[in-house]
Design an enzyme around this catalytic site. Sequence first.
Site, PDB file in Angstrom:
ATOM      1  N   ASP A  89       7.969  -4.343  28.976  1.00 20.64           N
ATOM      2  CA  ASP A  89       8.631  -5.229  28.038  1.00 20.64           C
ATOM      3  C   ASP A  89       7.663  -5.478  26.873  1.00 20.64           C
ATOM      4  OD1 ASP A  89      10.409  -7.354  27.090  1.00 20.64           O
ATOM      5  OD2 ASP A  89       8.913  -8.735  27.891  1.00 20.64           O
ATOM      6  N   ASP A  91       8.112  -8.404  24.046  1.00 17.54           N
ATOM      7  CA  ASP A  91       7.931  -9.800  23.651  1.00 17.54           C
ATOM      8  C   ASP A  91       7.398 -10.641  24.811  1.00 17.54           C
ATOM      9  OD1 ASP A  91       9.966 -10.383  20.900  1.00 17.54           O
ATOM     10  OD2 ASP A  91       9.907  -8.453  21.910  1.00 17.54           O
ATOM     11  N   GLU A  98       7.619 -14.002  20.656  1.00 15.02           N
ATOM     12  CA  GLU A  98       8.989 -13.512  20.700  1.00 15.02           C
ATOM     13  C   GLU A  98       9.372 -13.198  19.252  1.00 15.02           C
ATOM     14  OE1 GLU A  98      11.148 -13.063  23.262  1.00 15.02           O
ATOM     15  OE2 GLU A  98       9.744 -13.721  24.824  1.00 15.02           O
ATOM     16  N   ARG A 134      21.757 -15.570  18.351  1.00 13.75           N
ATOM     17  CA  ARG A 134      20.526 -15.759  17.581  1.00 13.75           C
ATOM     18  C   ARG A 134      20.473 -14.840  16.365  1.00 13.75           C
ATOM     19  NH1 ARG A 134      16.266 -14.631  22.017  1.00 13.75           N
ATOM     20  NH2 ARG A 134      18.045 -13.548  22.940  1.00 13.75           N
ATOM     21  N   SER A 178      12.434  -2.732  25.213  1.00 19.96           N
ATOM     22  CA  SER A 178      12.495  -4.121  24.799  1.00 19.96           C
ATOM     23  C   SER A 178      13.911  -4.580  24.495  1.00 19.96           C
ATOM     24  CB  SER A 178      11.624  -4.302  23.536  1.00 19.96           C
ATOM     25  OG  SER A 178      11.773  -5.589  22.984  1.00 19.96           O
ATOM     26  N   GLY A 179      14.185  -5.839  24.807  1.00 19.39           N
ATOM     27  CA  GLY A 179      15.404  -6.477  24.359  1.00 19.39           C
ATOM     28  C   GLY A 179      15.286  -6.955  22.928  1.00 19.39           C
ATOM     29  N   LYS A 223      17.495  -1.645  30.627  1.00 19.48           N
ATOM     30  CA  LYS A 223      16.081  -1.470  30.958  1.00 19.48           C
ATOM     31  C   LYS A 223      15.936  -0.746  32.305  1.00 19.48           C
ATOM     32  CE  LYS A 223      13.891  -5.243  28.399  1.00 19.48           C
ATOM     33  NZ  LYS A 223      12.839  -6.273  28.466  1.00 19.48           N
ATOM     34  N   ASN A 249      15.733 -10.837  31.868  1.00 24.34           N
ATOM     35  CA  ASN A 249      16.302  -9.530  31.555  1.00 24.34           C
ATOM     36  C   ASN A 249      15.411  -8.376  32.012  1.00 24.34           C
ATOM     37  OD1 ASN A 249      14.430 -10.212  29.479  1.00 24.34           O
ATOM     38  ND2 ASN A 249      15.365  -8.737  28.095  1.00 24.34           N
TER      39      ASN A 249
END
Length: 298
Positions: A89, A91, A98, A134, A178-179, A223, A249
Amino acid sequence: MTLVATLIANPARPAITDAVLAEARRVTKTEHQPRILHGEVAAELLVPGTPSEASAVTELLREALGSEPIDLAVLPHDQHRRKRLFLADMDSTMIEQECIDELADVVGIKDRVAAITERAMRGEIAFEPALRERVALLKGLSVGVIDGLIRDAIRLTPGGHTLVATMRAHGAFACLVSGGFTLFTGPIGSRLGFDETRANQLDVADGHLTGQVVEPIVGAEAKRASLIELRERLGLGAAETMAVGDGANDLPMLAEAGLGVAFRAKPKVAEAAHVRIEHGDLTALLYLQGYSAAEFAA
């Protein structure tokens, strides 16, 4: 059957003293001498036990050493200890921020966005709708601010470059999944030395964010699917893979990996992962694989 117990401290706060190692030997009832991986920063012990007993041995060590700033992991001592595939991941894992919160800071709504991020990472709300919500708040933001954020606001997590460089030097494939967003993972992944990066794509028109994410969203299942796809592409077994993350996540990816590591993670993630790292930096993931500091790539 043999287990290996790894004790890890933060390099800035060495804590693996002779007294600590003596107590660890006493608790685990091992006759083996410790192998020092790095001064008072990391060491390992071979201890008797089967894989099913690893959790119990870990708890014994935590009870004995609980007041010390030390991470503990008890794992099978097997032929696949050094992993051939590494997924990370970004962040709050490979970087300390983040990225979406930093983007929100530019337009003065960081607190609002960060609160949503925190809830999503804790698993209190679903990741995908939280991401769309967001991103919508960032509509109209110039993409030109991103280079400045990467330069001035984003800090790499200590030990990350050494982790990736060392694993790649020993033949592993490294993927940043990554998300977050490709506008960040591209330059950050390159800087850290990853072989490949995967992330969400922000929709852009005339140099500004439209407030939308290009579908499909890279979330929890994506992921996990990335790990499976890369594992099969490289012809590896599950035991030869490792993943690291901090948020909800990341849970399916960590569960799918041969070794899933929760790095300074949210409580739900720390509880579920194979190993949790709270004190060490990212070189802890090398010690977990049996690397000594002398083997680290420059």
